[in-house]
Motif scaffolding. Structure first.
Motif, PDB file in Angstrom:
ATOM      1  N   LEU A  22      26.060  -8.293   0.831  1.00 47.20           N
ATOM      2  CA  LEU A  22      25.030  -8.474  -0.194  1.00 47.20           C
ATOM      3  C   LEU A  22      25.096  -9.892  -0.730  1.00 47.20           C
ATOM      4  O   LEU A  22      26.162 -10.496  -0.770  1.00 47.20           O
ATOM      5  CB  LEU A  22      25.253  -7.483  -1.343  1.00 47.20           C
ATOM      6  N   GLU A  23      23.965 -10.430  -1.127  1.00 47.79           N
ATOM      7  CA  GLU A  23      23.909 -11.757  -1.720  1.00 47.79           C
ATOM      8  C   GLU A  23      23.837 -11.624  -3.233  1.00 47.79           C
ATOM      9  O   GLU A  23      23.102 -10.794  -3.754  1.00 47.79           O
ATOM     10  CB  GLU A  23      22.699 -12.534  -1.209  1.00 47.79           C
ATOM     11  N   VAL A  24      24.576 -12.437  -3.935  1.00 48.97           N
ATOM     12  CA  VAL A  24      24.608 -12.402  -5.392  1.00 48.97           C
ATOM     13  C   VAL A  24      23.486 -13.275  -5.933  1.00 48.97           C
ATOM     14  O   VAL A  24      23.388 -14.448  -5.595  1.00 48.97           O
ATOM     15  CB  VAL A  24      25.977 -12.889  -5.920  1.00 48.97           C
ATOM     16  N   GLU A  25      22.634 -12.684  -6.762  1.00 53.78           N
ATOM     17  CA  GLU A  25      21.557 -13.443  -7.400  1.00 53.78           C
ATOM     18  C   GLU A  25      22.037 -14.053  -8.710  1.00 53.78           C
ATOM     19  O   GLU A  25      21.793 -15.219  -8.990  1.00 53.78           O
ATOM     20  CB  GLU A  25      20.357 -12.529  -7.667  1.00 53.78           C
ATOM     21  N   VAL A  26      22.722 -13.257  -9.532  1.00 58.12           N
ATOM     22  CA  VAL A  26      23.187 -13.740 -10.830  1.00 58.12           C
ATOM     23  C   VAL A  26      24.368 -12.896 -11.284  1.00 58.12           C
ATOM     24  O   VAL A  26      24.467 -11.718 -10.931  1.00 58.12           O
ATOM     25  CB  VAL A  26      22.051 -13.705 -11.883  1.00 58.12           C
ATOM     26  N   ILE A  27      25.265 -13.508 -12.015  1.00 54.66           N
ATOM     27  CA  ILE A  27      26.341 -12.762 -12.666  1.00 54.66           C
ATOM     28  C   ILE A  27      26.088 -12.868 -14.168  1.00 54.66           C
ATOM     29  O   ILE A  27      25.846 -13.958 -14.687  1.00 54.66           O
ATOM     30  CB  ILE A  27      27.745 -13.262 -12.268  1.00 54.66           C
ATOM     31  N   GLN A  28      26.078 -11.730 -14.830  1.00 54.11           N
ATOM     32  CA  GLN A  28      25.792 -11.675 -16.259  1.00 54.11           C
ATOM     33  C   GLN A  28      27.060 -11.272 -16.995  1.00 54.11           C
ATOM     34  O   GLN A  28      27.668 -10.251 -16.669  1.00 54.11           O
ATOM     35  CB  GLN A  28      24.686 -10.662 -16.536  1.00 54.11           C
ATOM     36  N   PHE A  29      27.436 -12.079 -17.988  1.00 57.36           N
ATOM     37  CA  PHE A  29      28.626 -11.801 -18.776  1.00 57.36           C
ATOM     38  C   PHE A  29      28.233 -11.222 -20.127  1.00 57.36           C
ATOM     39  O   PHE A  29      27.256 -11.667 -20.731  1.00 57.36           O
ATOM     40  CB  PHE A  29      29.451 -13.070 -18.992  1.00 57.36           C
ATOM     41  N   ARG A  30      29.018 -10.244 -20.580  1.00 56.34           N
ATOM     42  CA  ARG A  30      28.823  -9.700 -21.918  1.00 56.34           C
ATOM     43  C   ARG A  30      28.919 -10.837 -22.927  1.00 56.34           C
ATOM     44  O   ARG A  30      29.661 -11.799 -22.724  1.00 56.34           O
ATOM     45  CB  ARG A  30      29.901  -8.647 -22.173  1.00 56.34           C
ATOM     46  N   GLY A  31      28.192 -10.767 -24.014  1.00 60.80           N
ATOM     47  CA  GLY A  31      28.090 -11.846 -24.987  1.00 60.80           C
ATOM     48  C   GLY A  31      29.406 -12.429 -25.440  1.00 60.80           C
ATOM     49  O   GLY A  31      29.594 -13.655 -25.433  1.00 60.80           O
ATOM     50  N   ASP A  32      30.361 -11.588 -25.842  1.00 57.48           N
ATOM     51  CA  ASP A  32      31.645 -12.110 -26.338  1.00 57.48           C
ATOM     52  C   ASP A  32      32.449 -12.757 -25.217  1.00 57.48           C
ATOM     53  O   ASP A  32      33.136 -13.752 -25.432  1.00 57.48           O
ATOM     54  CB  ASP A  32      32.451 -11.021 -27.042  1.00 57.48           C
ATOM     55  N   VAL A  33      32.337 -12.224 -24.002  1.00 53.95           N
ATOM     56  CA  VAL A  33      33.030 -12.810 -22.853  1.00 53.95           C
ATOM     57  C   VAL A  33      32.426 -14.174 -22.535  1.00 53.95           C
ATOM     58  O   VAL A  33      33.144 -15.149 -22.309  1.00 53.95           O
ATOM     59  CB  VAL A  33      32.963 -11.867 -21.626  1.00 53.95           C
ATOM     60  N   TRP A  34      31.102 -14.248 -22.553  1.00 54.09           N
ATOM     61  CA  TRP A  34      30.403 -15.511 -22.309  1.00 54.09           C
ATOM     62  C   TRP A  34      30.888 -16.583 -23.286  1.00 54.09           C
ATOM     63  O   TRP A  34      31.210 -17.696 -22.886  1.00 54.09           O
ATOM     64  CB  TRP A  34      28.900 -15.298 -22.459  1.00 54.09           C
ATOM     65  N   ASP A  35      30.946 -16.219 -24.564  1.00 50.46           N
ATOM     66  CA  ASP A  35      31.370 -17.178 -25.584  1.00 50.46           C
ATOM     67  C   ASP A  35      32.792 -17.676 -25.325  1.00 50.46           C
ATOM     68  O   ASP A  35      33.077 -18.863 -25.473  1.00 50.46           O
ATOM     69  CB  ASP A  35      31.269 -16.559 -26.978  1.00 50.46           C
ATOM     70  N   GLU A  36      33.674 -16.787 -24.915  1.00 50.10           N
ATOM     71  CA  GLU A  36      35.054 -17.178 -24.606  1.00 50.10           C
ATOM     72  C   GLU A  36      35.124 -18.085 -23.377  1.00 50.10           C
ATOM     73  O   GLU A  36      35.896 -19.032 -23.343  1.00 50.10           O
ATOM     74  CB  GLU A  36      35.921 -15.936 -24.389  1.00 50.10           C
ATOM     75  N   ILE A  37      34.304 -17.771 -22.367  1.00 49.43           N
ATOM     76  CA  ILE A  37      34.276 -18.615 -21.164  1.00 49.43           C
ATOM     77  C   ILE A  37      33.790 -20.015 -21.519  1.00 49.43           C
ATOM     78  O   ILE A  37      34.361 -21.018 -21.075  1.00 49.43           O
ATOM     79  CB  ILE A  37      33.391 -17.989 -20.061  1.00 49.43           C
ATOM     80  N   VAL A  38      32.741 -20.105 -22.327  1.00 53.88           N
ATOM     81  CA  VAL A  38      32.208 -21.406 -22.737  1.00 53.88           C
ATOM     82  C   VAL A  38      33.271 -22.196 -23.496  1.00 53.88           C
ATOM     83  O   VAL A  38      33.499 -23.380 -23.223  1.00 53.88           O
ATOM     84  CB  VAL A  38      30.928 -21.233 -23.585  1.00 53.88           C
TER      85      VAL A  38
END
Length: 112
Positions: A22-38
């Motif tokens: 399968l080809e990955v179109e997008v990976i979506q992170f939960r809001g709090d996880v996204w903030d920590e990654i940033v």
């Protein structure tokens, strides 16, 4: 929350999905996880994403606010199969991360 373990789990999940053909179109992170990654990447000197979109492991990534039960979601490109969503549990260094894989069907994409 150990963001390095979450990133490693996301990389493992992406590789697992790619290995299924399968080809990955997008990976979506939960809001709090996204903030920590940033924050983690800002400390490492990597530029901050513009808006809610970014690139993660060469794939488009985005913040997804309303995902209370999963750490991240991987959306694959459309396929000839019926649209399907399933949850998987990935254990990485004694941490468990729940993620979902969503595979939209061609028919669903044509109706949009």
């Amino acid at each position: 929350m150990n963001i390095q373990n979450i990133q490693a789990a996301a990389i493992d999940a992406i590789n697992s999905i790619l290995n299924r053909g399968l080809e990955v179109e997008v990976i979506q992170f939960r809001g709090d996880v996204w903030d920590e990654i940033v924050e983690y990447h800002k400390k490492m000197g990597i530029r901050e994403p513009s808006g809610h979109r970014w690139e993660f492991c060469g794939r488009r990534a985005e913040k997804k606010e309303l995902m209370p039960y999963t750490t991240f979601r991987v959306v694959t490109e459309s396929s000839n199969n019926c649209g399907m969503a399933f949850h998987e549990v990935l254990t990485n260094d004694n941490h468990t991360f729940v993620y979902s894989v969503f595979t939209p069907s061609n028919l669903a994409m044509k109706n949009k």
